[in-house]
Scaffold this active site. Structure first.
Site, PDB file in Angstrom:
ATOM      1  CE1 TYR A   1      -2.265   3.205   2.749  1.00  0.00           C
ATOM      2  CE2 TYR A   1      -3.610   2.632   0.863  1.00  0.00           C
ATOM      3  CZ  TYR A   1      -3.329   3.475   1.924  1.00  0.00           C
ATOM      4  OH  TYR A   1      -4.107   4.587   2.130  1.00  0.00           O
TER       5      TYR A   1
ATOM      6  CG  ASP B   1       5.865   3.524   0.444  1.00  0.00           C
ATOM      7  OD1 ASP B   1       4.650   3.400   0.171  1.00  0.00           O
ATOM      8  OD2 ASP B   1       6.270   4.108   1.468  1.00  0.00           O
TER       9      ASP B   1
ATOM     10  CE  LYS C   1       2.779   4.678   7.955  1.00  0.00           C
ATOM     11  NZ  LYS C   1       1.404   4.674   8.480  1.00  0.00           N
TER      12      LYS C   1
HETATM   13  P1  KE4 Z   1      -0.287   8.471   4.759  1.00  0.00           P
HETATM   14  O1  KE4 Z   1      -0.835   9.222   3.569  1.00  0.00           O
HETATM   15  O2  KE4 Z   1      -1.368   7.676   5.458  1.00  0.00           O
HETATM   16  O3  KE4 Z   1       0.544   9.334   5.695  1.00  0.00           O
HETATM   17  O4  KE4 Z   1       0.779   7.394   4.198  1.00  0.00           O
HETATM   18  C1  KE4 Z   1       0.354   6.479   3.222  1.00  0.00           C
HETATM   19  C2  KE4 Z   1       1.269   5.274   3.266  1.00  0.00           C
HETATM   20  C3  KE4 Z   1       2.248   5.150   2.296  1.00  0.00           C
HETATM   21  N1  KE4 Z   1       3.105   4.101   2.300  1.00  0.00           N
HETATM   22  C4  KE4 Z   1       3.035   3.145   3.256  1.00  0.00           C
HETATM   23  C5  KE4 Z   1       4.001   2.004   3.222  1.00  0.00           C
HETATM   24  C6  KE4 Z   1       2.044   3.231   4.269  1.00  0.00           C
HETATM   25  O5  KE4 Z   1       1.972   2.251   5.210  1.00  0.00           O
HETATM   26  C7  KE4 Z   1       1.148   4.312   4.277  1.00  0.00           C
HETATM   27  C8  KE4 Z   1       0.044   4.440   5.303  1.00  0.00           C
HETATM   28  N2  KE4 Z   1      -0.089   3.343   6.201  1.00  0.00           N
HETATM   29  C9  KE4 Z   1      -1.397   3.134   6.776  1.00  0.00           C
HETATM   30  C10 KE4 Z   1      -1.372   1.884   7.628  1.00  0.00           C
HETATM   31  N3  KE4 Z   1      -1.218   0.721   6.874  1.00  0.00           N
HETATM   32  C11 KE4 Z   1      -1.844   4.326   7.562  1.00  0.00           C
HETATM   33  C12 KE4 Z   1      -3.041   4.091   8.449  1.00  0.00           C
HETATM   34  C13 KE4 Z   1      -4.294   4.592   7.826  1.00  0.00           C
HETATM   35  O6  KE4 Z   1      -4.467   4.454   6.599  1.00  0.00           O
HETATM   36  O7  KE4 Z   1      -5.115   5.100   8.602  1.00  0.00           O
END
Ligand code: KE4
Length: 429
Positions: free
Chosen positions: A144, A239, A267
């Site tokens: 993701y 990523d 993060k």
């Molecule tokens: P954000 O846009 O949520 O800050 O980051 C997206 C993203 C990009 N790449 C990786 C590997 C990620 O894990 C994420 C976001 N992770 C999720 C949890 N699997 C955030 C939690 C959520 O979606 O509420």
């Protein structure tokens, strides 16, 4: 869920879709109608509005590697806020953070700050397309990369949990440019390049996957991806939104010794504030506006408060590295869980990479999305509630990572192992 949380949830649902600002928080993947509501976080603990406390293995989904409100952060932020919350103009602190990121992640020669992981991956993708002049991208099933249109093609996080491989609203013209391959499968990747190599701008992947649950790269996998992309002139985008600054100061690329062309960060880099970043080879980054033709922008990018939080986090991680301590806690937890599985004769799979850990409710091995999806998500849901009722908050989805943080103690880990054993016993059909 307590009466107060239930009341807040009913009220939240009247003004916010499903009462939450990000889908996984609704606890729908573990069969619960609504989450507990948080009152505060402190160190390794979350407190809900009913006053219950939970050992927090979600940690805001990764940013809180030092736990909630690490000593010193609030003071730094108060000083920053007193000088103003945002300027939309250049500041020295943005240079300091950029220089620190470049020092910690050697493949990054230039970096641009954004406001989330999604913005980082979206921008890196557009930059890769602008730099190569190619339109197609390759991603791995189960990985993701945020909710940018190009990535919501068999997304492995929310999408997989909700059994919706694609998202409505993503035009076919866009998703048609995204090619999915199985994670850890070099043959499939080679095939794709043999068929469409000259059209592929980039391969983007999580160097250790966290969004199908934790899945580490098999021996030689990352090296193989690096070789194939180099051979075909496609960029390799790591990523590292989850793994960056977590698996090592320089992230997974430092741990595995691979040099990507671009890296996406999020993060931890904001310590709980909305900060993301993307960076890489200078010749690529100099394609970005206003230097080059690839447009990218953001009102709050490099915001003084977020930058202050980022400087606090990265300075702490580089000057007082918690990695050995995190490794000892994480290994202790993994061993304890494996001991419980053996004692209870349960054939489940514990995957760990550094301070990332997932217990899959399947025999395993779990090496890609297909094997992850053999998990019994109903059993996982029962386990989740058994853990929560005993004061341990794990991700409310089988397809997420668990995050160990440096505010946890050996006693916390040993207590978690005991609770894991009780929860496993009581969640059996
Ligand atoms: P954000 O846009 O949520 O800050 O980051 C997206 C993203 C990009 N790449 C990786 C590997 C990620 O894990 C994420 C976001 N992770 C999720 C949890 N699997 C955030 C939690 C959520 O979606 O509420």
């Amino acid at each position: 869920m307590g009466a107060l949380s239930r009341k807040l949830y009913e009220r939240a649902c009247r003004s916010i879709p499903a009462g939450v600002n990000s889908p996984v928080r609704a606890f729908r993947s573990v069969g619960q109608t609504g989450p507990f509501f948080v009152e505060r976080g402190e160190g390794a603990w979350l407190y809900d509005v009913e006053g219950n406390r939970y050992l927090d293995f979600v940690g805001s989904w990764g940013p809180l590697i030092l736990g909630h409100n690490p000593p010193g952060l609030a003071e730094v932020l108060e000083q920053a806020i007193r000088r103003g919350t945002s300027y939309g103009a250049a500041t020295e602190k943005e240079i300091e953070l950029a220089e620190l990121i470049i020092r910690m992640v050697p493949s990054i020669e230039m970096v641009r700050l954004v406001n989330s992981g999604t913005e980082a991956t979206m921008s890196a993708l557009r930059l890769a397309r602008g730099f190569t002049g190619r339109d197609r991208i390759v991603k791995c099933e189960g990985c993701y990369h945020g909710h940018g249109d190009a990535f919501l093609v068999k997304a492995g996080s929310g999408g997989a949990t909700f059994g919706v491989p694609d998202s409505a609203g993503v035009p076919r013209e866009v998703s048609g440019l995204t090619i999915n391959v199985p994670y850890n499968d070099l043959v499939a990747l080679g095939e794709v390049f043999k068929n469409a190599g000259e059209q592929i701008a980039a391969v983007i992947l999580e160097p250790v996957a966290g969004n199908m649950g934790v899945v580490a790269p098999l021996e030689g996998y990352l090296e193989g991806v690096r070789k194939i992309t180099a051979k075909w002139g496609a960029l390799l985008i790591f990523d590292e939104v989850i793994t960056g600054f977590r698996l090592a100061p320089g992230g997974a690329q430092q741990r595995f010794g691979i040099t990507p062309d671009l890296t996406c960060l999020g993060k931890i880099i904001g310590g709980g504030f909305p900060v993301g970043a993307f960076g890489g080879r200078r010749e690529i980054m100099e394609k970005l506006a206003p230097l080059g033709p690839v447009y990218q922008a953001g009102t709050l990018s490099g915001n003084p408060v977020g930058v202050s939080a980022g400087l606090f986090m990265l300075r702490r991680l580089s000057q007082e590295p918690p990695y050995e301590y995190l490794e000892s806690l994480s290994a202790r937890l993994e061993q304890g869980i494996r001991g419980n599985l053996a004692a209870l004769e349960l054939e489940l799979t514990a995957n760990r990479a550094g301070s990332l850990l997932t217990l899959f409710f399947t025999k395993g091995p779990v090496v890609d999305f297909t094997s992850a999806k053999t998990s019994d998500t109903a059993a996982f849901g029962r386990y989740f509630h058994q853990m929560l009722s005993r004061g341990v908050f794990i991700a409310p989805s089988q397809y997420e990572a668990g995050f160990i943080n440096a505010a946890m103690t050996v006693e916390d880990i040993d207590r978690t192992v005991e609770i894991n054993r009780e929860a496993l016993k009581s969640s059996q059909p």
